[in-house]
Design a protein around this motif. Structure first.
Motif, PDB file in Angstrom:
ATOM      1  N   PHE A 438      42.544   7.435  57.545  1.00 28.02           N
ATOM      2  CA  PHE A 438      41.239   7.071  58.304  1.00 28.02           C
ATOM      3  C   PHE A 438      41.375   7.005  59.823  1.00 28.02           C
ATOM      4  O   PHE A 438      40.532   6.302  60.480  1.00 28.02           O
ATOM      5  CB  PHE A 438      40.775   5.671  57.807  1.00 28.02           C
ATOM      6  CG  PHE A 438      40.126   5.693  56.475  1.00 28.02           C
ATOM      7  CD1 PHE A 438      38.847   5.822  56.225  1.00 28.02           C
ATOM      8  CD2 PHE A 438      40.966   5.853  55.303  1.00 28.02           C
ATOM      9  CE1 PHE A 438      38.159   5.882  54.927  1.00 28.02           C
ATOM     10  CE2 PHE A 438      40.378   5.840  53.953  1.00 28.02           C
ATOM     11  CZ  PHE A 438      38.854   5.896  53.865  1.00 28.02           C
ATOM     12  N   GLY A 439      42.591   7.310  60.359  1.00 30.01           N
ATOM     13  CA  GLY A 439      42.951   7.266  61.680  1.00 30.01           C
ATOM     14  C   GLY A 439      44.128   6.260  62.069  1.00 30.01           C
ATOM     15  O   GLY A 439      44.685   6.385  63.191  1.00 30.01           O
ATOM     16  N   TRP A 440      44.727   5.861  60.839  1.00 22.28           N
ATOM     17  CA  TRP A 440      45.869   4.984  61.254  1.00 22.28           C
ATOM     18  C   TRP A 440      47.021   5.377  60.052  1.00 22.28           C
ATOM     19  O   TRP A 440      47.957   4.644  59.769  1.00 22.28           O
ATOM     20  CB  TRP A 440      45.354   3.476  60.885  1.00 22.28           C
ATOM     21  CG  TRP A 440      44.332   3.031  61.840  1.00 22.28           C
ATOM     22  CD1 TRP A 440      44.792   2.373  63.052  1.00 22.28           C
ATOM     23  CD2 TRP A 440      43.225   2.906  61.818  1.00 22.28           C
ATOM     24  NE1 TRP A 440      43.680   1.996  63.852  1.00 22.28           N
ATOM     25  CE2 TRP A 440      42.483   2.670  63.044  1.00 22.28           C
ATOM     26  CE3 TRP A 440      42.198   3.574  60.773  1.00 22.28           C
ATOM     27  CZ2 TRP A 440      41.123   2.285  63.312  1.00 22.28           C
ATOM     28  CZ3 TRP A 440      40.681   3.469  61.158  1.00 22.28           C
ATOM     29  CH2 TRP A 440      40.353   2.762  62.364  1.00 22.28           C
ATOM     30  N   GLY A 441      46.753   6.459  59.707  1.00 19.52           N
ATOM     31  CA  GLY A 441      48.088   7.045  58.752  1.00 19.52           C
ATOM     32  C   GLY A 441      47.560   7.130  57.206  1.00 19.52           C
ATOM     33  O   GLY A 441      46.443   6.607  56.865  1.00 19.52           O
ATOM     34  N   VAL A 442      48.297   7.537  56.665  1.00 23.63           N
ATOM     35  CA  VAL A 442      47.925   7.796  55.098  1.00 23.63           C
ATOM     36  C   VAL A 442      48.277   6.731  54.087  1.00 23.63           C
ATOM     37  O   VAL A 442      49.032   5.993  54.668  1.00 23.63           O
ATOM     38  CB  VAL A 442      48.624   9.013  54.424  1.00 23.63           C
ATOM     39  CG1 VAL A 442      48.458  10.418  55.249  1.00 23.63           C
ATOM     40  CG2 VAL A 442      50.245   9.023  54.717  1.00 23.63           C
ATOM     41  N   PRO A 443      47.958   6.741  53.011  1.00 20.42           N
ATOM     42  CA  PRO A 443      48.144   5.442  52.201  1.00 20.42           C
ATOM     43  C   PRO A 443      49.570   5.271  51.913  1.00 20.42           C
ATOM     44  O   PRO A 443      50.180   6.278  51.777  1.00 20.42           O
ATOM     45  CB  PRO A 443      47.455   5.591  50.899  1.00 20.42           C
ATOM     46  CG  PRO A 443      46.312   6.643  51.246  1.00 20.42           C
ATOM     47  CD  PRO A 443      46.911   7.717  52.098  1.00 20.42           C
ATOM     48  N   VAL A 444      50.106   4.312  51.803  1.00 19.97           N
ATOM     49  CA  VAL A 444      51.511   3.907  51.116  1.00 19.97           C
ATOM     50  C   VAL A 444      51.496   3.820  49.489  1.00 19.97           C
ATOM     51  O   VAL A 444      52.619   3.749  49.019  1.00 19.97           O
ATOM     52  CB  VAL A 444      52.105   2.535  51.842  1.00 19.97           C
ATOM     53  CG1 VAL A 444      52.356   2.646  53.325  1.00 19.97           C
ATOM     54  CG2 VAL A 444      51.197   1.425  51.418  1.00 19.97           C
TER      55      VAL A 444
END
Length: 497
Positions: A438-444
């Motif tokens: 979403f603009g702040w990195g992929v899920p963990v």
């Protein structure tokens, strides 16, 4: 706090329209595709996953995919329709809540449901839908952790509208637009292509598959009977209640396991040594073999339900098979995404249900005893035959049978292989759970919400920090407890939680 102002403003830019849903949507129309996806604020960004941007991007998704704001109706001939009324939109739920705990607590617990806030999943695995009280077709719940340390997002969408692949198309499109807005992009210059949701593509393809006049196509569905016909005439809400009742079988547990890619490759090599040289062996075949053998070997002491005592209970048992002899065949039920089989570029972007079920059978005795490459090869070959059976004839018959015999979608629950020797395996290994940035990195981490109604296995890609696959098992507690103690299982998988 609910953020709905922009959603309500949608009506001014939408048109009232009725959309037909292809027959394939009916096969799982009462189910909800529902996942929890977790994002960690590793940089301490103050604007991390800003809700205003998430909402604005979600509104754009609704413009492209207006069915999510419609009302579903049951029709004849095996189809649903979705009515979008601009003056009476069935808007998705979109809300945010603040969590009092730090995201690190959730992370340390390996994203266990016990560490989620109450009501994290705002809809269950089945649709509570009736003509008088239509269900929302999508729900979003954003859970923001203390000091904006991380965000967990629950998204549930009706399975009549999306399968697992299409669900991720929606998630990635939402993320793509949000990332564009987070970078100060304009809505007038949205990146990528809009979602494609018309069922005309599927209709056209099924017509291409139609056999010549007089051709015989083998019936691929389990034969029907009085019970399935009676149930198919009931409302969706009644069908869901009865299916839940039929699937009840004691206490269920949900556990996650990691299987390293090196282990998968080693097993593939061992299996290829004992199968014909021309037979392909995919990672899916390997994982399916491993899981099926482990579960089959955990059934030895599995108890069949106690005989029912009352008159009504005995009638129920007679109708729905609550009392069964110890099974002799292990049934693996899978789901095949037919998009790659369509072999047309437009199918890759089809945001609708394009999954067909199949069943593969293995004699239970063949999966007992010391685990050898030959035993794994038997299970892997069964999985391969199951996926290969979804050919052009199968696809046409599957679709046309739903149209001609709507009760066929109920039959696997009533007349199919009964627990305990039945497992439904769904592979999400290639459909992109870890690509929604979403603009702040992929899920963990990402996982489907737990189910307590039947034996299920989901296969996921591992998080970006690991190389392998994650297996999510939802099984009766006694079976899963025995599985976790199997030497073969313990040697090849890592318990996560």
């Amino acid at each position: 706090m609910a953020y709905i102002a922009s959603l309500e403003a949608l009506a001014s830019s939408m048109q009232s329209q009725t959309y037909e849903i292809h027959e394939l949507g009916r096969a799982s129309g009462f189910v909800v595709v529902s996942h929890l996806v977790y994002y960690e604020n590793t940089t301490g960004a103050a604007d991390f996953m800003a809700t205003s941007l998430l909402e604005a991007a979600f509104v754009e998704v609704l413009r492209e995919y207006p069915l999510l704001a419609g009302t579903m109706h049951e029709c004849k001939h095996g189809r649903f329709k979705v009515v979008v009324d601009k003056d009476n939109l069935n808007l998705p739920e979109f809300k945010e809540t603040q969590c009092e705990t730090d995201f690190g607590v959730l992370k340390a617990a390996n994203y266990a449901p016990s560490e989620l806030p109450e009501g994290a999943a705002t809809m269950g695995r089945t649709t509570d839908h009736s003509r008088k009280s239509p269900a929302k077709l999508a729900r979003v719940h954003i859970m923001r952790y203390r000091d904006n340390s991380g965000v967990a997002i629950f998204v549930g969408i009706s399975h009549a509208l999306v399968d697992g692949y299409a669900y991720n198309l929606v998630m990635r499109r939402w993320a793509e637009i949000c990332k564009h807005l987070a970078g100060s992009g304009s809505l007038d210059a949205k990146p990528g292509r809009p979602l494609s949701h018309g069922c005309e593509l599927m209709d056209d393809f099924m017509q291409q598959l139609a056999p010549p006049a007089g051709a015989f196509i083998r019936h691929k569905f389990i034969p029907g009977g009085l019970v399935s016909k009676l149930l198919s005439g009931r409302s969706m809400k009644t069908q869901v209640r009865l299916i839940r009742k039929m699937c009840e079988s004691g206490e269920f547990t949900s556990h996650f396991y990691f299987i390293a890619q090196d282990t998968i490759d080693e097993m593939r090599g061992a299996i290829k040594e004992v199968v014909p040289a021309e037979q392909p062996v995919s990672s899916n075949d390997v994982i399916t073999a491993l899981v099926n053998v482990a579960m089959a070997q955990s059934l030895e002491a599995a108890a069949i339900r106690d005989p029912q005592s009352g008159v009504l209970q005995r009638v129920w048992a007679a109708l729905f098979g609550a009392q069964k002899p110890q099974p002799k065949v292990f049934v693996h039920m899978g789901a095949a995404d037919i998009r790659p089989r369509l072999k047309i570029p437009a199918a890759d972007d089809y945001c609708g249900s394009a999954v067909m079920r199949y069943a593969a059978h293995v004699p239970l005795d063949a999966l007992q005893g010391p685990v050898t490459p030959k035993m794994l090869a038997i299970a892997a070959t069964s999985a391969r035959k199951g996926t290969d059976s979804v050919d052009r004839g199968y696809m046409y018959t599957y679709s046309s049978t739903i149209a001609e015999e709507p009760d066929c979608v109920m039959r696997p629950f009533i007349y199919g292989g009964q627990p305990p020797a039945r497992l439904i395996i769904t592979s999400h290994a290639r459909i992109g759970h870890y690509r929604s940035d979403f603009g702040w990195g992929v899920p963990v981490w990402a996982n489907v919400i737990e189910d307590t109604g039947t034996a299920l296995c989901y296969v996921y890609p591992a998080p970006p920090t690991r190389n392998g696959l994650v297996v999510h098992m939802m099984l009766p507690k006694d079976i899963q407890d025995r599985m976790r103690q199997l030497p073969f299982w313990k040697e090849n998988v890592e318990f996560i939680r």
